[in-house]
Design a protein around this motif. Structure first.
Motif, PDB file in Angstrom:
ATOM      1  N   VAL A   1       0.853  -1.199   0.000  1.00  0.00           N
ATOM      2  CA  VAL A   1       0.000   0.000   0.000  1.00  0.00           C
ATOM      3  C   VAL A   1       0.882   1.240   0.000  1.00  0.00           C
ATOM      4  N   MET A   2       0.292   2.386  -0.382  1.00  0.00           N
ATOM      5  CA  MET A   2       1.013   3.662  -0.367  1.00  0.00           C
ATOM      6  C   MET A   2       0.701   4.377   0.945  1.00  0.00           C
ATOM      7  N   VAL A   3       1.708   4.579   1.766  1.00  0.00           N
ATOM      8  CA  VAL A   3       1.527   5.242   3.060  1.00  0.00           C
ATOM      9  C   VAL A   3       2.155   6.637   3.001  1.00  0.00           C
ATOM     10  N   LEU A   4       1.422   7.635   3.542  1.00  0.00           N
ATOM     11  CA  LEU A   4       1.934   9.010   3.572  1.00  0.00           C
ATOM     12  C   LEU A   4       2.779   9.209   4.822  1.00  0.00           C
TER      13      LEU A   4
ATOM     14  N   GLU B   1      -7.287   1.399  -7.396  1.00  0.00           N
ATOM     15  CA  GLU B   1      -6.522   0.611  -6.434  1.00  0.00           C
ATOM     16  C   GLU B   1      -7.432   0.012  -5.365  1.00  0.00           C
ATOM     17  N   LYS B   2      -6.997  -1.149  -4.850  1.00  0.00           N
ATOM     18  CA  LYS B   2      -7.729  -1.816  -3.772  1.00  0.00           C
ATOM     19  C   LYS B   2      -7.193  -1.378  -2.428  1.00  0.00           C
ATOM     20  N   LEU B   3      -8.104  -1.228  -1.478  1.00  0.00           N
ATOM     21  CA  LEU B   3      -7.714  -0.883  -0.116  1.00  0.00           C
ATOM     22  C   LEU B   3      -7.181  -2.126   0.580  1.00  0.00           C
ATOM     23  N   GLY B   4      -6.026  -1.986   1.248  1.00  0.00           N
ATOM     24  CA  GLY B   4      -5.384  -3.146   1.863  1.00  0.00           C
ATOM     25  C   GLY B   4      -5.763  -3.389   3.309  1.00  0.00           C
TER      26      GLY B   4
ATOM     27  N   MET C   1     -12.141  -3.185  -0.811  1.00  0.00           N
ATOM     28  CA  MET C   1     -12.903  -2.217  -1.604  1.00  0.00           C
ATOM     29  C   MET C   1     -11.972  -1.562  -2.625  1.00  0.00           C
ATOM     30  N   ILE C   2     -12.524  -1.254  -3.818  1.00  0.00           N
ATOM     31  CA  ILE C   2     -11.732  -0.658  -4.899  1.00  0.00           C
ATOM     32  C   ILE C   2     -12.149   0.799  -5.079  1.00  0.00           C
TER      33      ILE C   2
END
Length: 640
Positions: A144-147, A172-175, A211-212
């Motif tokens: 996932v992309m983390v800020l 993108e799908k939520l992880g 969820m996408i």
């Protein structure tokens, strides 16, 4: 014998090509055997029978037999080593080797060829039946992309901590489970709910792993660890589902273990006993009859098609957002007589709004509301959320002491040395607080408040009935299922909702133990019960019922773990759908049992009497198995 294709790490773009290659590889041994068998039959018609061609025939048909026969013989030996001598592989092995021993080479090859084709079709059908379930396993991204410090970094999903911010691009799908920080975002939730319709979420609402994201770049604050997300729990349930066998399936497996050795004994009797009663006894003729008997009696149609029927039922349910924890619960729901439902979060949306505040003018309304708001911050009940929305952010300067939750009644605390009570009117009765209000005259859900041992007044809160609740009750009645609603909410509200929906029986003002007693009373009449709930306090009655059904979206983890069936999108119309899937699964399973036993019984009698050949035996075994497989797969194409 396992013909199922092995899993590989093939890139997604080549998945279709890989599937084609895999199917071709499955059929390749049977294809080689078929070509050699047809060549042998042609050779039998064109070449004269001599000593030389007899040996050529044996070698030729042996070559035709080995591609399909060796895997079966290996399985037979493996079962014998484990102590399971009388398996279906043993039956097919001795029947086909016996056919070779008496010179019936084409029949020996044909039996094993068609059996192997049946096994391949079985593997393909099981794979198809599992596909709806296995597709869930692909719904969680590994990364996932983390800020971090306003920069997006790619991180392993399992390494992301609670409170971190995930950035989600369109597509993108939520992880992980979390809270939406963006103002609004639309999500495809079909992997979790079976619904293709986009679901729009607003700031502060819960979003779930799997969820996408559909339209804009969104930010989500992680609220649950990777291993504790709703999707992780769902996947664990699904992966364990096929280990829970239905009673019918368990019976057939036990039956096959007893049935197979009896069949072998009868085949020996058919071969040898006529020697003592028949004048012109020819050993090869009676051996042939006994071999036919063995092929016909092979229980593979039952052993294959029954588990496949339950696989299909579980797969069909999960594609509609309903998760069964085992085939046994499909059977149980198929014959359910009563559905008992909780109200809040099951038949109503669980989204409360304050309607009015009726306080004694002697009290400062703003001050009391602030106290109630701080006390309700200790509860996760939807009523508490409604009060927070109405009053606003709790005042951090207010200090509560000795706060406790009194199950089924409400909350108690001490503020500035004075007792604060917030709950139902039963809470007032419990602490001897007098009031001049008739609770039964108020239709809405009512929160009574007392401060310093004096009745302050009450807050009314209303919930919204779910759009499909009335249709749900109508469908349940159409299925001849009796409906009962049990709730801890006040009786007037419960009766009002029951009248609106046409529910048979409704009881309010119930504590968790009261719900348990009501379900026990129904079971004491000898009737089966399914209970549908979502709250932590529903877990005991969910566990008690014959089938516990949890609403998986709003439902508590305790209830989901206790339940036997999980409805992922919280829609009550999935309850009658689950019952229909159970009924159809059971119907198909019993159709297969009837078909297998019926055809086998007829051909067994014909075979023992010398009126059926090995070709009829092949149909009675492999043909029936194929028909049963096709019938079992049918459930996945049904619309519920």
């Amino acid at each position: 014998m396992n013909y199922a294709p092995k899993e590989t790490n093939i890139p997604h773009d080549h998945a279709h090509e890989a599937d084609t290659v895999s199917i071709f590889n499955l059929f390749l041994p049977a294809l080689i055997s078929l070509v050699l068998l047809l060549g042998g039959i042609v050779m039998d018609h064109w070449f004269p029978q001599t000593w030389f061609t007899d040996w050529v025939r044996i070698i030729w048909y042996a070559a035709a037999y080995l591609p399909v026969g060796l895997p079966v013989l290996r399985e037979a030996l493996a079962h014998i080593r484990k102590g399971a001598i009388f398996s279906e592989f043993f039956l097919m092995g001795i029947a086909t080797i016996g056919a070779f021993a008496i010179g019936e080479y084409p029949e020996g090859v044909a039996v094993m060829l068609f059996y192997s084709v049946g096994e391949v079709f079985q593997a393909m059908a099981v794979s198809r039946a599992k596909s709806n379930i296995k597709s869930l396993l692909d719904q969680r991204p590994d990364e996932v992309m983390v800020l971090k410090n306003n920069e997006a970094q790619t991180v392993k999903a399992e390494a992301v901590g609670i409170g971190e911010i995930i950035q989600l691009k369109p597509g993108e799908k939520l992880g992980l489970d979390g809270e939406l920080l963006s103002q609004t975002a639309s999500f495809n939730t079909s992997a979790l709910t079976g619904e293709s319709k986009p679901d729009t979420k607003h700031k502060g609402e819960t979003v779930l792993a799997g969820m996408i994201n559909l339209n804009t770049v969104s930010q989500v604050k992680v609220t649950t660890a990777y291993t504790d997300s709703k999707l992780s729990k769902i996947l664990a349930l699904v992966q364990n589902a096929t280990t829970q066998k239905a009673p019918t399936e368990l019976f057939i497996r036990k039956f096959a273990k007893i049935y197979t050795p009896i069949v072998v004994f009868l085949a020996v009797v058919i071969c040898l006993l006529p020697y003592f009663f028949v004048e012109n006894y020819v050993f090869s003729d009676w051996l042939y009859r006994s071999l036919i008997f063995l092929v016909i009696s092979c229980p593979c149609a039952l052993v294959i098609s029954i588990p496949l029927g339950y696989f299909g039922g579980i797969g069909a349910a999960s594609s509609n957002g309903i998760l069964f924890k085992g085939g046994n619960f499909l059977d149980a729901l198929a014959t359910i007589q009563n559905v008992v439902l909780d109200k809040t979060g099951t038949l109503t949306a669980g989204v409360f709004k304050v309607q009015e505040v009726v306080f004694d003018p002697a009290f400062n309304q703003e001050e009391i509301l602030q106290l109630v708001n701080v006390l309700e911050s200790h509860s996760s009940h939807p009523v508490a959320t409604a009060i927070h929305e109405y009053v606003g952010k709790p005042n951090p300067e207010i200090r509560l002491e000795h706060t406790e939750e009194i199950a089924g009644h409400g909350l108690k605390s001490t503020v500035n040395g004075k007792d604060l009570l917030v709950g139902n009117f039963q809470l007032m009765n419990r602490f001897g607080i007098p009031y001049d209000v008739d609770p039964n005259s108020i239709v809405y859900t009512t929160i009574a408040v007392a401060y310093d041992n004096k009745f302050v007044g009450y807050i009314t809160i209303a919930d919204r009935i779910k759009e499909d609740a009335q249709e749900t009750i109508r469908l349940l009645h159409k299925l001849n299922v009796k409906t009962t609603m049990l709730s801890g909410d006040k009786n007037t509200v419960v009766k009002y909702v029951a009248e609106q929906l046409g529910i048979d029986n409704a009881f309010g003002d119930l504590l968790p133990e009261d719900k348990v007693n009501r379900v026990k009373a129904i079971k004491a009449q000898g009737e089966s019960v399914a209970f549908v709930g979502d709250g932590v306090n529903d877990a005991p009655v969910v566990a008690l019922s014959d089938v516990g059904i949890a609403m998986g979206g709003l439902g508590s983890d305790a209830t989901i773990e206790t339940a036997d069936v999980v409805i992922q999108d919280d829609k009550p119309n999935k309850i009658p759908m689950a019952i229909q899937i159970g009924k159809q699964t059971k119907k198909i399973v019993w159709q297969n049992i009837g078909l297998a036993f019926g055809v086998k019984a007829i051909v067994l009698l014909l075979g023992a009497g010398g009126l059926a050949t090995m070709w009829e035996a092949v149909f009675a075994d492999v043909g029936v198995a194929l028909l049963a497989i096709l019938n079992a797969v049918r459930i996945q194409r049904m619309k519920f």
